[in-house]
Design a protein around this motif. Structure first.
Motif, PDB file in Angstrom:
ATOM      1  N   LYS A 130      40.777 -27.369  31.801  1.00 46.24           N
ATOM      2  CA  LYS A 130      40.789 -26.355  32.860  1.00 46.24           C
ATOM      3  C   LYS A 130      42.223 -25.990  33.223  1.00 46.24           C
ATOM      4  O   LYS A 130      42.550 -24.819  33.439  1.00 46.24           O
ATOM      5  CB  LYS A 130      40.036 -26.858  34.092  1.00 46.24           C
ATOM      6  CG  LYS A 130      38.553 -27.056  33.856  1.00 46.24           C
ATOM      7  CD  LYS A 130      37.872 -27.667  35.057  1.00 46.24           C
ATOM      8  CE  LYS A 130      36.423 -27.985  34.767  1.00 46.24           C
ATOM      9  NZ  LYS A 130      35.773 -28.681  35.883  1.00 46.24           N
ATOM     10  N   ILE A 131      43.069 -26.991  33.289  1.00 44.57           N
ATOM     11  CA  ILE A 131      44.486 -26.752  33.569  1.00 44.57           C
ATOM     12  C   ILE A 131      45.110 -25.960  32.424  1.00 44.57           C
ATOM     13  O   ILE A 131      45.903 -25.046  32.647  1.00 44.57           O
ATOM     14  CB  ILE A 131      45.217 -28.089  33.806  1.00 44.57           C
ATOM     15  CG1 ILE A 131      44.662 -28.767  35.056  1.00 44.57           C
ATOM     16  CG2 ILE A 131      46.728 -27.878  33.912  1.00 44.57           C
ATOM     17  CD1 ILE A 131      45.095 -30.207  35.245  1.00 44.57           C
ATOM     18  N   CYS A 132      44.713 -26.288  31.199  1.00 42.10           N
ATOM     19  CA  CYS A 132      45.255 -25.587  30.030  1.00 42.10           C
ATOM     20  C   CYS A 132      44.909 -24.103  30.047  1.00 42.10           C
ATOM     21  O   CYS A 132      45.721 -23.265  29.642  1.00 42.10           O
ATOM     22  CB  CYS A 132      44.758 -26.234  28.744  1.00 42.10           C
ATOM     23  SG  CYS A 132      45.539 -27.829  28.427  1.00 42.10           S
ATOM     24  N   LEU A 133      43.704 -23.769  30.509  1.00 39.62           N
ATOM     25  CA  LEU A 133      43.335 -22.357  30.607  1.00 39.62           C
ATOM     26  C   LEU A 133      44.303 -21.612  31.528  1.00 39.62           C
ATOM     27  O   LEU A 133      44.679 -20.467  31.247  1.00 39.62           O
ATOM     28  CB  LEU A 133      41.901 -22.198  31.116  1.00 39.62           C
ATOM     29  CG  LEU A 133      40.788 -22.611  30.162  1.00 39.62           C
ATOM     30  CD1 LEU A 133      39.428 -22.456  30.844  1.00 39.62           C
ATOM     31  CD2 LEU A 133      40.828 -21.815  28.870  1.00 39.62           C
ATOM     32  N   GLU A 134      44.724 -22.258  32.592  1.00 41.33           N
ATOM     33  CA  GLU A 134      45.696 -21.648  33.507  1.00 41.33           C
ATOM     34  C   GLU A 134      47.092 -21.613  32.886  1.00 41.33           C
ATOM     35  O   GLU A 134      47.802 -20.611  33.007  1.00 41.33           O
ATOM     36  CB  GLU A 134      45.734 -22.418  34.823  1.00 41.33           C
ATOM     37  CG  GLU A 134      44.452 -22.311  35.637  1.00 41.33           C
ATOM     38  CD  GLU A 134      44.548 -23.081  36.940  1.00 41.33           C
ATOM     39  OE1 GLU A 134      45.536 -22.874  37.677  1.00 41.33           O
ATOM     40  OE2 GLU A 134      43.640 -23.886  37.208  1.00 41.33           O
ATOM     41  N   SER A 155      31.865 -20.773  26.728  1.00 41.68           N
ATOM     42  CA  SER A 155      32.161 -19.339  26.584  1.00 41.68           C
ATOM     43  C   SER A 155      33.521 -18.998  27.173  1.00 41.68           C
ATOM     44  O   SER A 155      34.279 -18.216  26.585  1.00 41.68           O
ATOM     45  CB  SER A 155      31.085 -18.495  27.264  1.00 41.68           C
ATOM     46  OG  SER A 155      29.870 -18.605  26.578  1.00 41.68           O
ATOM     47  N   LEU A 156      33.830 -19.582  28.325  1.00 44.67           N
ATOM     48  CA  LEU A 156      35.119 -19.333  28.958  1.00 44.67           C
ATOM     49  C   LEU A 156      36.272 -19.762  28.053  1.00 44.67           C
ATOM     50  O   LEU A 156      37.248 -19.020  27.870  1.00 44.67           O
ATOM     51  CB  LEU A 156      35.194 -20.067  30.300  1.00 44.67           C
ATOM     52  CG  LEU A 156      36.514 -19.956  31.066  1.00 44.67           C
ATOM     53  CD1 LEU A 156      36.824 -18.508  31.430  1.00 44.67           C
ATOM     54  CD2 LEU A 156      36.466 -20.840  32.309  1.00 44.67           C
ATOM     55  N   ILE A 157      36.156 -20.932  27.471  1.00 48.08           N
ATOM     56  CA  ILE A 157      37.209 -21.423  26.569  1.00 48.08           C
ATOM     57  C   ILE A 157      37.315 -20.508  25.351  1.00 48.08           C
ATOM     58  O   ILE A 157      38.411 -20.087  24.967  1.00 48.08           O
ATOM     59  CB  ILE A 157      36.937 -22.878  26.147  1.00 48.08           C
ATOM     60  CG1 ILE A 157      37.057 -23.803  27.358  1.00 48.08           C
ATOM     61  CG2 ILE A 157      37.899 -23.315  25.034  1.00 48.08           C
ATOM     62  CD1 ILE A 157      36.527 -25.205  27.131  1.00 48.08           C
ATOM     63  N   GLN A 158      36.190 -20.190  24.746  1.00 50.12           N
ATOM     64  CA  GLN A 158      36.188 -19.343  23.552  1.00 50.12           C
ATOM     65  C   GLN A 158      36.778 -17.962  23.850  1.00 50.12           C
ATOM     66  O   GLN A 158      37.646 -17.484  23.117  1.00 50.12           O
ATOM     67  CB  GLN A 158      34.772 -19.207  23.013  1.00 50.12           C
ATOM     68  CG  GLN A 158      34.694 -18.412  21.725  1.00 50.12           C
ATOM     69  CD  GLN A 158      33.278 -18.380  21.165  1.00 50.12           C
ATOM     70  OE1 GLN A 158      32.301 -18.520  21.897  1.00 50.12           O
ATOM     71  NE2 GLN A 158      33.179 -18.204  19.869  1.00 50.12           N
ATOM     72  N   GLU A 159      36.344 -17.337  24.913  1.00 48.20           N
ATOM     73  CA  GLU A 159      36.837 -16.000  25.262  1.00 48.20           C
ATOM     74  C   GLU A 159      38.321 -16.021  25.604  1.00 48.20           C
ATOM     75  O   GLU A 159      39.070 -15.112  25.222  1.00 48.20           O
ATOM     76  CB  GLU A 159      36.029 -15.439  26.437  1.00 48.20           C
ATOM     77  CG  GLU A 159      34.603 -15.102  26.056  1.00 48.20           C
ATOM     78  CD  GLU A 159      33.702 -14.863  27.261  1.00 48.20           C
ATOM     79  OE1 GLU A 159      34.216 -14.790  28.403  1.00 48.20           O
ATOM     80  OE2 GLU A 159      32.472 -14.758  27.051  1.00 48.20           O
ATOM     81  N   THR A 160      38.764 -17.059  26.299  1.00 45.46           N
ATOM     82  CA  THR A 160      40.175 -17.172  26.658  1.00 45.46           C
ATOM     83  C   THR A 160      41.027 -17.383  25.415  1.00 45.46           C
ATOM     84  O   THR A 160      42.096 -16.769  25.275  1.00 45.46           O
ATOM     85  CB  THR A 160      40.397 -18.325  27.665  1.00 45.46           C
ATOM     86  OG1 THR A 160      39.568 -18.098  28.812  1.00 45.46           O
ATOM     87  CG2 THR A 160      41.845 -18.417  28.097  1.00 45.46           C
ATOM     88  N   GLU A 161      40.569 -18.217  24.501  1.00 44.62           N
ATOM     89  CA  GLU A 161      41.310 -18.455  23.260  1.00 44.62           C
ATOM     90  C   GLU A 161      41.416 -17.170  22.425  1.00 44.62           C
ATOM     91  O   GLU A 161      42.476 -16.857  21.904  1.00 44.62           O
ATOM     92  CB  GLU A 161      40.635 -19.555  22.434  1.00 44.62           C
ATOM     93  CG  GLU A 161      40.907 -20.954  22.931  1.00 44.62           C
ATOM     94  CD  GLU A 161      42.257 -21.455  22.497  1.00 44.62           C
ATOM     95  OE1 GLU A 161      43.247 -21.121  23.177  1.00 44.62           O
ATOM     96  OE2 GLU A 161      42.333 -22.170  21.497  1.00 44.62           O
ATOM     97  N   ALA A 178      33.689 -21.807  16.784  1.00 42.22           N
ATOM     98  CA  ALA A 178      32.615 -21.063  16.118  1.00 42.22           C
ATOM     99  C   ALA A 178      31.729 -22.002  15.297  1.00 42.22           C
ATOM    100  O   ALA A 178      30.497 -21.881  15.324  1.00 42.22           O
ATOM    101  CB  ALA A 178      33.208 -19.979  15.228  1.00 42.22           C
ATOM    102  N   VAL A 179      32.322 -22.938  14.612  1.00 41.81           N
ATOM    103  CA  VAL A 179      31.553 -23.903  13.824  1.00 41.81           C
ATOM    104  C   VAL A 179      30.688 -24.763  14.746  1.00 41.81           C
ATOM    105  O   VAL A 179      29.499 -24.964  14.485  1.00 41.81           O
ATOM    106  CB  VAL A 179      32.494 -24.790  12.963  1.00 41.81           C
ATOM    107  CG1 VAL A 179      31.753 -25.987  12.390  1.00 41.81           C
ATOM    108  CG2 VAL A 179      33.129 -23.961  11.855  1.00 41.81           C
ATOM    109  N   MET A 180      31.274 -25.261  15.816  1.00 43.61           N
ATOM    110  CA  MET A 180      30.527 -26.115  16.746  1.00 43.61           C
ATOM    111  C   MET A 180      29.352 -25.364  17.358  1.00 43.61           C
ATOM    112  O   MET A 180      28.248 -25.890  17.465  1.00 43.61           O
ATOM    113  CB  MET A 180      31.439 -26.633  17.860  1.00 43.61           C
ATOM    114  CG  MET A 180      32.563 -27.524  17.382  1.00 43.61           C
ATOM    115  SD  MET A 180      32.020 -29.126  16.802  1.00 43.61           S
ATOM    116  CE  MET A 180      31.681 -29.920  18.342  1.00 43.61           C
ATOM    117  N   GLU A 181      29.567 -24.131  17.739  1.00 47.35           N
ATOM    118  CA  GLU A 181      28.505 -23.343  18.354  1.00 47.35           C
ATOM    119  C   GLU A 181      27.449 -22.945  17.330  1.00 47.35           C
ATOM    120  O   GLU A 181      26.259 -22.913  17.641  1.00 47.35           O
ATOM    121  CB  GLU A 181      29.076 -22.116  19.062  1.00 47.35           C
ATOM    122  CG  GLU A 181      29.816 -22.486  20.328  1.00 47.35           C
ATOM    123  CD  GLU A 181      28.943 -23.285  21.295  1.00 47.35           C
ATOM    124  OE1 GLU A 181      28.058 -22.702  21.921  1.00 47.35           O
ATOM    125  OE2 GLU A 181      29.157 -24.512  21.412  1.00 47.35           O
TER     126      GLU A 181
END
Length: 127
Positions: free
Chosen positions: A44-48, A83-89, A116-119
């Motif tokens: 979560k910190i990394c996203l910021e 989804s948040l992590i994927q979209e942010t990346e 993508a592989v994990m999902e």
């Protein structure tokens, strides 16, 4: 919190890269980064942090944190968090492609591919 972490990371990298820093201190700094990556909410910190700096060193820690998350905790996240992590990346990759180093962009692409592989595996197991 992210601002404080960013300041700590910048200070730690400055010390780590100083040629006068003894090896045992460098090892301790490296272990502190690893400990951060393993914290349950560090992603979560990394996203910021992704929005706050163009430091290659800090983006290396960010991507390493996401890779640890994918390997060890991905299945514990909610669909919204994933989804948040994927979209942010993906947004980061598109927006920073010509800004950050090639090595960080390659690592980011690998993280996106791994998501993508994990999902896809999760989807296939549900059929």
């Amino acid at each position: 919190v992210a601002t404080q972490v960013l300041e700590q990371f910048e200070s730690a990298f400055s010390e780590f890269l100083n040629p006068n820093t003894p090896q045992n201190q460098r090892n301790a700094i490296d272990q502190a980064f690893v400990a951060f990556e393993r914290q349950s909410d560090s992603w979560k910190i990394c996203l910021e942090l992704m929005k706050m700096t163009n430091s290659t060193n800090i983006h290396l820690i960010i991507q390493d944190t996401f890779i640890f998350l994918l390997r060890h905790r991905w299945t514990t996240l909610s669909d919204g968090e994933k989804s948040l992590i994927q979209e942010t990346e993906i947004a980061f990759y598109v927006n920073q492609f010509n800004v950050l180093s090639r090595s960080i962009m390659k690592l980011t692409a690998k993280t996106i591919a791994w998501i993508a592989v994990m999902e896809n595996e999760r989807y296939l197991q549900s059929i």
